[in-house]
Design an enzyme around this catalytic site. Structure first.
Site, PDB file in Angstrom:
ATOM      1  N   GLU A 298      -5.612  -5.503   3.051  1.00  0.00           N
ATOM      2  CA  GLU A 298      -4.425  -6.541   3.182  1.00  0.00           C
ATOM      3  C   GLU A 298      -4.969  -7.951   2.600  1.00  0.00           C
ATOM      4  O   GLU A 298      -3.872  -8.558   2.143  1.00  0.00           O
ATOM      5  CB  GLU A 298      -4.169  -6.555   4.780  1.00  0.00           C
ATOM      6  CG  GLU A 298      -3.310  -5.396   5.148  1.00  0.00           C
ATOM      7  CD  GLU A 298      -4.171  -4.066   5.263  1.00  0.00           C
ATOM      8  OE1 GLU A 298      -5.397  -4.242   5.489  1.00  0.00           O
ATOM      9  OE2 GLU A 298      -3.716  -2.818   5.340  1.00  0.00           O
TER      10      GLU A 298
ATOM     11  N   GLN B 128       1.859  -1.913   5.858  1.00  0.00           N
ATOM     12  CA  GLN B 128       2.206  -0.631   6.416  1.00  0.00           C
ATOM     13  C   GLN B 128       2.721  -0.810   7.936  1.00  0.00           C
ATOM     14  O   GLN B 128       3.589  -0.581   8.554  1.00  0.00           O
ATOM     15  CB  GLN B 128       1.124   0.253   6.346  1.00  0.00           C
ATOM     16  CG  GLN B 128       0.958   0.681   4.987  1.00  0.00           C
ATOM     17  CD  GLN B 128       0.524   1.954   4.585  1.00  0.00           C
ATOM     18  OE1 GLN B 128      -0.590   2.273   5.327  1.00  0.00           O
ATOM     19  NE2 GLN B 128       0.628   2.644   3.606  1.00  0.00           N
TER      20      GLN B 128
ATOM     21  N   HIS C  33      -1.369  -0.118  16.612  1.00  0.00           N
ATOM     22  CA  HIS C  33      -0.421   0.219  15.535  1.00  0.00           C
ATOM     23  C   HIS C  33       0.897  -0.006  16.092  1.00  0.00           C
ATOM     24  O   HIS C  33       2.126   0.524  15.815  1.00  0.00           O
ATOM     25  CB  HIS C  33      -0.590   1.710  14.889  1.00  0.00           C
ATOM     26  CG  HIS C  33      -1.572   2.167  14.319  1.00  0.00           C
ATOM     27  ND1 HIS C  33      -2.847   2.010  14.629  1.00  0.00           N
ATOM     28  CD2 HIS C  33      -1.750   2.003  12.791  1.00  0.00           C
ATOM     29  CE1 HIS C  33      -3.768   1.918  13.703  1.00  0.00           C
ATOM     30  NE2 HIS C  33      -2.916   2.240  12.524  1.00  0.00           N
TER      31      HIS C  33
ATOM     32  N   ASP D  99       0.568  -4.903  12.642  1.00  0.00           N
ATOM     33  CA  ASP D  99      -0.909  -5.199  13.464  1.00  0.00           C
ATOM     34  C   ASP D  99      -1.736  -5.452  12.146  1.00  0.00           C
ATOM     35  O   ASP D  99      -2.706  -6.216  12.388  1.00  0.00           O
ATOM     36  CB  ASP D  99      -1.317  -3.780  13.905  1.00  0.00           C
ATOM     37  CG  ASP D  99      -0.344  -3.266  14.769  1.00  0.00           C
ATOM     38  OD1 ASP D  99      -0.328  -3.144  16.244  1.00  0.00           O
ATOM     39  OD2 ASP D  99       0.880  -2.921  14.232  1.00  0.00           O
ATOM     40  N   PHE D 100      -1.496  -5.299  11.001  1.00  0.00           N
ATOM     41  CA  PHE D 100      -2.517  -5.228   9.961  1.00  0.00           C
ATOM     42  C   PHE D 100      -2.500  -6.719   9.190  1.00  0.00           C
ATOM     43  O   PHE D 100      -3.227  -7.359   8.593  1.00  0.00           O
ATOM     44  CB  PHE D 100      -2.579  -4.560   8.652  1.00  0.00           C
ATOM     45  CG  PHE D 100      -2.521  -2.736   9.191  1.00  0.00           C
ATOM     46  CD1 PHE D 100      -3.242  -2.584  10.487  1.00  0.00           C
ATOM     47  CD2 PHE D 100      -2.136  -1.884   8.369  1.00  0.00           C
ATOM     48  CE1 PHE D 100      -3.319  -1.270  10.768  1.00  0.00           C
ATOM     49  CE2 PHE D 100      -2.071  -0.616   8.732  1.00  0.00           C
ATOM     50  CZ  PHE D 100      -2.620  -0.233  10.204  1.00  0.00           C
TER      51      PHE D 100
ATOM     52  N   GLU E 237       0.686  -1.198   0.222  1.00  0.00           N
ATOM     53  CA  GLU E 237      -0.071  -0.175   0.141  1.00  0.00           C
ATOM     54  C   GLU E 237       0.869   1.418  -0.102  1.00  0.00           C
ATOM     55  O   GLU E 237       1.708   1.414   0.900  1.00  0.00           O
ATOM     56  CB  GLU E 237      -0.830  -0.065   1.183  1.00  0.00           C
ATOM     57  CG  GLU E 237      -2.085  -1.040   1.155  1.00  0.00           C
ATOM     58  CD  GLU E 237      -2.468  -1.581   2.651  1.00  0.00           C
ATOM     59  OE1 GLU E 237      -3.472  -2.546   2.637  1.00  0.00           O
ATOM     60  OE2 GLU E 237      -2.041  -0.866   3.464  1.00  0.00           O
TER      61      GLU E 237
END
Lengths: 397, 337
Positions: free
Chosen positions: B63, B85, B131, B88-89, B29
């Site tokens: 994601e 990014q 995050h 956590d994602f 991204e």
């Protein structure tokens, strides 16, 4: 804070122990590690060490009472500590009800210092255990300094030092005495060793029979005990071996004071069984047992370690067939006993499996010529082989 | 020998691999968008100028889509370097990362392989509960995934290149405070582990740790920012005469157990320092392995210094309290001396 004295959880099968007696009174000074009281388990009576140094302040439990393990039975005021203004109100030792489960007893326990005699578990790190194993160190002798009161690697250092691995250090006092006496013997005597083998089959049987008779009521006689008896009988007809030689003076002794070589933690100790020739086998066993125990515990008095007229050294239990011992001056003779082992033997042209034992006597040729020494050893052999025909009893006076 | 930040070293590694093998491409991204940062932490900055948008592929904010595309491309014979990014994602793509990528080779009896690299930034950086997490513990648990965690520029480049060539899914965890990103992407409280990176070709093998400091009193094992915390703690301990060994495992799966064990045979004491929450972190596995395989060399209980079992707090004061720091490491070491 006064330190609690607890009944240690010594037995896995018992929730209670009997407090046999207090070894100290309230007001007595006590040292950490000093024996404070005795308890009786289902297996043994044991002494329990004091958990702290200071003054025994008060005790809550009466001798001969049954007490739950982990109960507080008294308090110690540590050094410099004054008595609490108000006596604590606890003071009643929980006498367990019959059905109290061990879990319940544990819940009531106070998380204070438990002092358990040294034969119990040693808390050591896995690393310390491994190293102790590797270097044959006794973990129980280490002072713990690690986390959670564990013995860690560094605590083994003093034990290493004691063992002087890789280090030059003066010998211990016991070692120095042994060293000096061995050198005196080596340089100051004219030793000759005579060896023979005896048929011990009768001796083995005799001992087994004896044990079956006395074992329920008395101590079991060892082969050493039997040999003390045999030597005393042999010395009676060969008094020149029951002698001491100092300078030019040779003294033949009336009584046989038999010195026994005992292997201890501190090295070789040779306590003396006084007047052994006057003792019957039962008495020999009893007195020898006490004497050896005292020697092992390092408790022999100087008197018990001197005055010997003849020495016996028995390495049979260690699998030694026979060996040539060193004379213990000023004595002039020493008997070496080897192991008893099954071997083929010829008797009247036939081959039989018999119990054989190796025997050796080392004599100082300055005092004893070869023939009398050989005659003595032969007499020992005959006594061993004649046990079945009553050789030990017949000559008892 | 050039001096580089971790972000620069990763970029250099990606560039070299893309030049070497045309099957290698990046997907993520905002990784190549004009006027963008080059991903959240500048790693892919300007790469689209050389390789174009066909090999530096920007995706919508999905994601699951980007990981699905990466896995599909890998199965089809490409060598994707996927970028998320914030680590956590990764939770958005758990099915792809746990059920698909690491299992296809196994389920197909070796007929299908997934030579995919997934890069993910981790670590507390005043961004709060969603995050700032460390995720190593989740992914070291998945059979079939390799997990690496470079803490220096040299290792970042060398491990990335090894990951691209590995032939299996490799997850690279990168710490946000170690990138050494510059300009508008500079992080508060960031360390700048600028290090020497050889100009010539080199690889850092996956599964090989390294001793960062020699010592005899205890072994500290740490990655990422905690490696630097541990090294500073080691300096302070040394002032008190306590010389500790510091090991950077670099790879968590496979783990260089023998390097850690060799150190423990010498020191007898183990302190694992991790930024992840305490329970079931990768440190728990290291502790269990040591207790199992070198038990008889341990001279003290094994200690873990980790974040407590709460989400990373947003408030800076709370975050500072939450994270392991030099004092906590020193206290842990001293508690077992």
């Amino acid at each position: 804070m006064p330190v609690d004295i607890l009944i240690p959880p010594l037995s896995q099968t018992m929730d209670t122990l009997v407090l046999v007696e207090w070894l100290k009174k309230p007001g007595d000074a006590v040292k950490k590690g000093e024996m404070l009281f005795t308890v009786e388990t289902d297996k043994a009576t044991l002494e329990v060490e004091s958990p702290a140094s200071g003054t025994l302040y008060e005790v809550y439990a009466e001798p001969n009472s049954e007490i739950a393990v982990c109960s507080v039975i008294g308090k110690i005021l540590t050094e410099g500590e004054s008595a609490p203004a108000v006596k604590p109100t606890q003071e009643k030792v929980p006498i367990p009800e019959q059905k109290k489960s061990s879990d319940a007893a544990k819940k009531e326990s106070t998380p204070a210092i438990l002092v358990i005699p040294s034969e119990n578990r040693v808390f050591a790190s896995p690393r310390a255990r491994r190293l102790a194993d590797l270097h044959h160190l006794d973990l129980a002798k280490a002072t713990p300094s690690g986390p959670r009161g564990m013995i860690v690697e560094r605590d083994l250092q003093p034990l290493h030092t004691q063992r002087k691995i890789g280090k030059a250090a003066p010998m211990s006092s016991t070692r120095r005495v042994i060293s000096q006496r061995m050198m005196d013997s080596h340089l100051g005597t004219a030793p000759v060793t005579y060896l023979c083998e005896a048929d011990a089959s009768e001796l083995v049987k005799y001992r087994e029979k004896l044990i079956s008779v006395v074992a329920p009521v008395s101590l079991r006689p060892t082969y050493t005990d039997l040999f003390i008896r045999i030597v005393c009988l042999a010395l009676r007809s060969h008094p020149q071996l029951n002698a001491t030689l100092e300078g030019d003076t040779l003294t033949l002794h009336e009584r046989a004071h038999i010195a026994l070589a005992v292997d201890t933690d501190r090295g070789l100790i040779v306590p003396v069984l006084k007047g052994a020739d006057l003792l019957n086998l039962g008495e020999i066993t009893r007195q020898r047992s006490t004497l050896v125990e005292r020697a092992l515990a390092g408790k022999c008095t100087p008197d018990e370690l001197s005055g010997g007229t003849f020495t016996i050294t028995n390495l049979g239990i260690m699998g030694i067939d026979i060996f040539t011992p060193i004379i213990n001056p000023p004595q002039v003779a020493i008997l070496a006993i080897g192991s008893i082992r099954e071997m083929p033997a010829t008797i009247n042209g036939g081959i039989y499996i018999r119990q054989r034992i190796g025997l050796g006597v080392t004599c100082d040729h300055r005092a004893i010529d070869g023939a009398p020494a050989a005659r003595f050893l032969n007499e020992v052999r005959l006594l061993v082989e004649g046990v079945g025909s009553g050789s030990l009893e017949e000559k008892t006076t | 020998m050039a001096m580089m930040s971790i972000a620069e070293a990763l970029r250099e590694g990606i560039r070299e691999e893309m030049r070497r093998d045309e099957r290698v491409f990046c997907i993520g991204e905002d990784i190549g968008i004009e006027g963008g940062f080059g991903g959240a932490f500048t790693v892919t900055l300007n790469l689209s100028e050389e390789f174009g948008h066909e090999r530096i592929i920007d995706t919508p904010i999905s994601e699951i889509a980007l990981s699905g595309m990466a896995i599909g491309a890998a199965v089809a014979g490409m060598r994707p370097i996927a970028d998320v990014q914030y680590g956590d994602f990764l939770f958005c793509m758990m099915d792809q990362l746990v059920n698909e990528a690491p299992k296809l080779r196994y389920m197909s009896g070796g007929q299908v392989s997934v030579p995919m690299v997934m890069r993910a930034p981790v670590g507390s950086t005043r961004r709060g509960a969603q995050h700032a997490q460390c995720l190593e513990g989740f992914f070291t648990h998945v059979p079939g995934l390799k997990v690496v965690a470079p803490s220096t520029a040299y290792d970042a480049k060398g491990l990335l290149k090894s990951a691209v060539r590995d032939g299996n899914p490799v997850l690279i965890f990168e710490h946000k405070l170690l990138y050494g990103a510059k300009g508008s992407r500079i992080e508060k409280g960031a360390l700048s582990p600028i290090g020497e990176v050889p100009e010539e070709e080199y690889l850092v093998p996956i599964g090989k740790g390294i001793v960062r400091r020699n010592g005899t009193a205890a072994t500290l094992v740490a990655i990422h920012r905690m490696l630097y915390t541990s090294l500073s703690a080691a300096d302070r301990l040394a002032e008190k005469g306590v010389e500790v060994e510091v090991i950077d495992p670099r790879s968590l799966v496979p783990l260089d157990k023998e390097l850690i064990f060799e150190s423990l045979r010498k020191t007898g004491r183990l302190v694992i320092v991790e930024e992840d929450n305490l329970t079931n972190g990768w440190g728990a596995e290291v502790a269990a392995l040591a207790a199992d395989e070198v038990f008889e060399y341990l001279d003290a209980p094994i200690k873990r210094v980790a974040s407590p079992d709460v989400p990373p707090p947003f408030a800076p004061i709370l975050e500072a309290e939450y994270l392991p720091n030099e004092n906590k490491v020193i206290a842990a070491v001293e508690s077992i001396l």
